[in-house]
Design an enzyme around this catalytic site. Structure first.
Site, PDB file in Angstrom:
ATOM      1  N   LYS A 259       0.707  -1.247  -0.028  1.00  0.00           N
ATOM      2  CA  LYS A 259       0.131  -0.096   0.070  1.00  0.00           C
ATOM      3  C   LYS A 259       1.101   1.362   0.118  1.00  0.00           C
ATOM      4  O   LYS A 259       1.860   1.307   0.958  1.00  0.00           O
ATOM      5  CB  LYS A 259      -1.228   0.114   1.119  1.00  0.00           C
ATOM      6  CG  LYS A 259      -1.575   1.438   1.364  1.00  0.00           C
ATOM      7  CD  LYS A 259      -2.388   1.357   2.839  1.00  0.00           C
ATOM      8  CE  LYS A 259      -3.047   2.741   3.148  1.00  0.00           C
ATOM      9  NZ  LYS A 259      -3.924   2.747   4.180  1.00  0.00           N
ATOM     10  N   ASP A 264      -2.702  10.179   3.350  1.00  0.00           N
ATOM     11  CA  ASP A 264      -4.158   9.848   3.595  1.00  0.00           C
ATOM     12  C   ASP A 264      -4.690  11.005   4.567  1.00  0.00           C
ATOM     13  O   ASP A 264      -4.636  10.767   5.763  1.00  0.00           O
ATOM     14  CB  ASP A 264      -3.964   8.570   4.318  1.00  0.00           C
ATOM     15  CG  ASP A 264      -5.587   8.105   4.574  1.00  0.00           C
ATOM     16  OD1 ASP A 264      -6.666   8.777   3.922  1.00  0.00           O
ATOM     17  OD2 ASP A 264      -5.666   6.963   5.371  1.00  0.00           O
ATOM     18  N   LYS A 271     -10.070  13.070   8.047  1.00  0.00           N
ATOM     19  CA  LYS A 271      -9.656  12.580   9.304  1.00  0.00           C
ATOM     20  C   LYS A 271      -9.725  13.931  10.104  1.00  0.00           C
ATOM     21  O   LYS A 271      -9.614  14.937   9.806  1.00  0.00           O
ATOM     22  CB  LYS A 271      -8.335  12.304   9.098  1.00  0.00           C
ATOM     23  CG  LYS A 271      -8.222  10.647   8.588  1.00  0.00           C
ATOM     24  CD  LYS A 271      -6.764  10.156   8.574  1.00  0.00           C
ATOM     25  CE  LYS A 271      -6.480   8.748   7.966  1.00  0.00           C
ATOM     26  NZ  LYS A 271      -7.196   7.710   8.817  1.00  0.00           N
ATOM     27  N   ASP A 282       1.569   6.635   5.352  1.00  0.00           N
ATOM     28  CA  ASP A 282       0.664   5.619   5.039  1.00  0.00           C
ATOM     29  C   ASP A 282       1.152   4.878   3.743  1.00  0.00           C
ATOM     30  O   ASP A 282       0.379   4.047   3.099  1.00  0.00           O
ATOM     31  CB  ASP A 282      -0.879   6.307   4.837  1.00  0.00           C
ATOM     32  CG  ASP A 282      -1.764   5.363   5.071  1.00  0.00           C
ATOM     33  OD1 ASP A 282      -1.617   4.470   5.502  1.00  0.00           O
ATOM     34  OD2 ASP A 282      -2.905   5.696   4.344  1.00  0.00           O
ATOM     35  N   GLU A 343      -9.209   3.509   2.202  1.00  0.00           N
ATOM     36  CA  GLU A 343      -8.885   3.600   0.610  1.00  0.00           C
ATOM     37  C   GLU A 343      -7.603   2.397   0.506  1.00  0.00           C
ATOM     38  O   GLU A 343      -7.395   2.308  -0.620  1.00  0.00           O
ATOM     39  CB  GLU A 343      -8.162   4.927   0.405  1.00  0.00           C
ATOM     40  CG  GLU A 343      -6.889   5.139   1.049  1.00  0.00           C
ATOM     41  CD  GLU A 343      -6.502   5.250   2.596  1.00  0.00           C
ATOM     42  OE1 GLU A 343      -7.593   5.222   3.283  1.00  0.00           O
ATOM     43  OE2 GLU A 343      -5.408   4.848   2.865  1.00  0.00           O
ATOM     44  N   ARG A 345      -7.403  -0.798   1.140  1.00  0.00           N
ATOM     45  CA  ARG A 345      -7.842  -1.827   0.447  1.00  0.00           C
ATOM     46  C   ARG A 345      -8.360  -1.714  -0.825  1.00  0.00           C
ATOM     47  O   ARG A 345      -8.090  -2.643  -1.461  1.00  0.00           O
ATOM     48  CB  ARG A 345      -8.865  -2.525   1.285  1.00  0.00           C
ATOM     49  CG  ARG A 345     -10.090  -1.433   1.709  1.00  0.00           C
ATOM     50  CD  ARG A 345     -10.987  -1.868   2.766  1.00  0.00           C
ATOM     51  NE  ARG A 345     -10.505  -1.169   3.998  1.00  0.00           N
ATOM     52  CZ  ARG A 345     -11.035  -1.286   5.365  1.00  0.00           C
ATOM     53  NH1 ARG A 345     -12.124  -1.833   5.508  1.00  0.00           N
ATOM     54  NH2 ARG A 345     -10.371  -0.929   6.214  1.00  0.00           N
TER      55      ARG A 345
HETATM   56  N1  BES Z   1      -4.093   4.592   7.107  1.00  0.00           N
HETATM   57  C1  BES Z   1      -5.167   4.161   7.749  1.00  0.00           C
HETATM   58  C2  BES Z   1      -5.019   3.473   9.000  1.00  0.00           C
HETATM   59  C3  BES Z   1      -4.014   3.987  10.081  1.00  0.00           C
HETATM   60  C4  BES Z   1      -4.418   4.837  11.281  1.00  0.00           C
HETATM   61  C5  BES Z   1      -2.803   3.778   9.899  1.00  0.00           C
HETATM   62  C6  BES Z   1      -3.650   5.111  12.051  1.00  0.00           C
HETATM   63  C7  BES Z   1      -1.900   4.060  10.971  1.00  0.00           C
HETATM   64  C8  BES Z   1      -2.193   4.958  11.802  1.00  0.00           C
HETATM   65  C9  BES Z   1      -6.129   3.866   6.731  1.00  0.00           C
HETATM   66  O1  BES Z   1      -6.455   4.335   5.674  1.00  0.00           O
HETATM   67  C10 BES Z   1      -7.458   4.162   7.457  1.00  0.00           C
HETATM   68  O2  BES Z   1      -8.045   5.397   7.438  1.00  0.00           O
HETATM   69  N2  BES Z   1      -8.176   3.297   8.254  1.00  0.00           N
HETATM   70  C11 BES Z   1      -9.585   3.578   8.922  1.00  0.00           C
HETATM   71  C12 BES Z   1     -10.593   2.503   8.340  1.00  0.00           C
HETATM   72  C13 BES Z   1     -11.882   2.760   8.743  1.00  0.00           C
HETATM   73  C14 BES Z   1     -12.491   4.068   8.239  1.00  0.00           C
HETATM   74  C15 BES Z   1     -13.000   1.683   8.582  1.00  0.00           C
HETATM   75  C16 BES Z   1      -9.323   3.224  10.331  1.00  0.00           C
HETATM   76  O3  BES Z   1      -8.577   2.481  10.656  1.00  0.00           O
HETATM   77  O4  BES Z   1      -9.772   4.264  11.044  1.00  0.00           O
HETATM   78 ZN    ZN Z   2      -4.496   4.735   4.757  1.00  0.00          ZN
HETATM   79 MN    MN Z   3      -7.602   6.034   5.546  1.00  0.00          MN
END
Ligand code: BES
Ligand code: ZN
Ligand code: MN
Length: 493
Positions: A259, A264, A271, A282, A343, A345
């Site tokens: 990835k 992000d 966020k 990310d 995103e 996935r």
């Molecule tokens: N890149 C993030 C996950 C992440 C968060 C990695 C904090 C490292 C530190 C990912 O793209 C994301 O935003 N995931 C969401 C998924 C949710 C919307 C289902 C998450 O984990 O909150």
């Molecule tokens: Zn992400």
């Molecule tokens: Mn994300």
């Protein structure tokens, strides 16, 4: 990189000396020849200091003795623990803490006589990994504040053997640094086109590099990856790195998929502001894949491997994808995008499908900073992984134990898979809050077509908020050592 030299064991006449001391040994033991020599030359100053410090050689013990005499600026004693239990991982940690204690010394020697050549080389690797710094953007740091250590000499009775053990580890360290450099770069500098350019420069290592541009991905039908990228002013890239090191070109390749979200924001499902700067890392999964490919090439691994990274920036914009959009993936399956922040996935879905259709790999391993939920589950001590094949799962687990890059297996099942059913498309891109790392893995599995596969969620591991023995605060390159080890132990001719 910290310069590593190898020389015949002899007491240095000046500078710093590191003694690696197994628990319960004395200066007369086979590993303690230089310890004995230094102690005699300094009139017993070292023994006296170690006695006062209650130094016994326990694993992790470290004592510095300043100006002990005989021209030495400092002697650093590091405990190795019991000799019978000594591993490369313990030696690395010893080398790393020696390095941290040597920052004021321009050059130092480390006594490794009596230790196996691969243990000596591991100590060097630990020191090199700990000495890493990303200081490209510091313009005002005073010289006296910079670490001075530039050269470390391994003192040994068998220099050719130690040199031979060090050479491949140096290639691995260079791969780790490739990953750390990429992950450390700020997101205004390292956008997808820039990251693709930096990967192309690795052709100097003997990697063959291909780049897919937006028009190529559009033609192929990467609807999920391009949907994420469409809110960004930066174009997306997919970069493919080939390493052909196996005796036969026909050996099915190992595929590693990363990835690579260079930033992000969450997109329209934006966020919160606090800590959003962390999302520059990310692209950590793809940083690791690039670093791994550099390591395999750097140590001339006897395998065929392909690294694929999907590079995008996830931004909110008038053109950004919306919650509720339905995208058609390269596999033909459709996805209802409920949350634009899920995103990673979407990016992996298209790149994984491409990897298996195009290259018919022996296995696929993807790495991603995929979910906050994985961080909640395992913290910052291990990465969680999901596998559809017990053999490769066990191999990965063993490599985690051997390198100290720990991994823990998580479940996959139909019950979890049901949680991503959509009312309008083949699936939706999120489940609920519960089991969030698992439903993310179930989503990715829908893009795996009967191939042995592992997904490693490195969200909690890509960045370290504190110094550890071999990893300075910052980008860790987690996964480079782990996967290099799995390849070395099971997939080389
Ligand atoms: N890149 C993030 C996950 C992440 C968060 C990695 C904090 C490292 C530190 C990912 O793209 C994301 O935003 N995931 C969401 C998924 C949710 C919307 C289902 C998450 O984990 O909150
Ligand atoms: Zn992400
Ligand atoms: Mn994300």
């Amino acid at each position: 990189m910290l310069d590593i030299a190898v020389a015949k064991s002899a007491l240095p006449k000046s500078g710093a000396l590191v003694l690696l001391i197994p628990e319960g040994t004395t200066p007369d033991a086979s590993t303690g020849a230089l310890w004995k020599a230094a102690d005699e030359a300094t009139g017993g100053a070292i023994s006296r200091a170690l006695a006062v410090a209650e130094f016994t050689g326990k694993k992790g013990q470290a004592t510095t003795i300043l100006a002990p005499g005989a021209g030495l600026s400092r002697v650093i004693a590091i405990g190795l623990g019991k000799l019978e239990a000594l591993t490369g991982h313990i030696a690395e940690a010893a080398g790393g803490s020696a390095c941290a204690a040597l920052s004021k010394e321009p050059a130092a020697s480390i006594a490794t006589a009596g230790l196996a050549p691969d243990i000596a080389a591991s100590a060097a690797l630990g020191a090199v990994l700990r000495a890493y710094r990303f200081d490209r953007y510091r313009t005002k740091e005073k010289a006296e504040d910079k670490p001075k250590l530039a050269k470390l000499t391994l003192l040994t009775d068998t220099p050719p053997k130690v040199k031979a053990a060090w050479t491949p580890l140096k290639g691995v360290a260079e791969g780790v640094f490739v990953a750390r450099d990429l992950v450390s770069e700020p997101p205004n500098v390292l956008n997808p086109p820039e990251m693709a350019k930096r990967i192309e420069a690795l052709s100097a290592l003997g990697l063959k590099i291909e780049v897919l541009y937006p028009k190529d991905m559009k033609k192929l039908g990467f609807g999920a990856l391009l949907g994420v990228a469409q809110g960004s002013a930066q174009e997306a890239r997919t970069v493919i790195m080939h390493w052909n090191g196996a005796p036969s070109n026909k050996d099915a390749p190992l595929c590693f998929v990363g990835k690579g979200v260079t930033f992000d924001t969450g997109g329209i499902s934006i966020k919160p502001a606090g800590g959003m700067e962390d999302m520059k890392w990310d692209m950590g999964g793809s940083g690791t894949v690039v670093g791994l490919m550099a390591a395999l090439a750097g140590r001339k691994a006897k395998c065929n491997a392909i690294g694929l990274v999907g590079l995008v920036e996830n931004m909110p914009d008038g053109n950004a994808q919306r919650p509720g959009d339905v995208v058609t993936t390269y596999s033909g399956q459709t996805v209802e995008v409920i949350n634009t922040d899920a995103e990673g996935r979407l990016v992996l879905a298209d790149v994984l499908w491409y990897a298996q259709q195009k290259y018919n790999p022996r296995f696929m391993i993807d790495l991603a900073t995929l979910t906050g939920a994985m961080m909640v589950a395992l913290g910052h001590e291990m990465a969680g992984f999901f596998a559809n094949d017990d053999t490769i799962a066990d191999q990965l687990f063993a490599a985690g134990k051997a390198t100290g890059e720990g991994v823990w297996r998580m479940p996959l099942s139909d019950a979890y898979d049901k949680l991503i059913k959509s009312d309008i498309a083949d699936m939706k891109n999120i489940g609920g809050r519960a089991g969030g790392a698992i439903t993310a893995a179930q989503f990715i599995q829908r893009f795996v077509n009967n191939k042995p596969w592992i997904h490693i969620d490195i969200a909690g591991m890509a960045w370290s908020s504190k110094d550890t023995a071999t990893i300075p605060k910052g980008a860790t390159a987690f996964g480079v050592r782990l996967l290099d080890r799995m390849v070395a132990d099971h997939y080389e001719a």
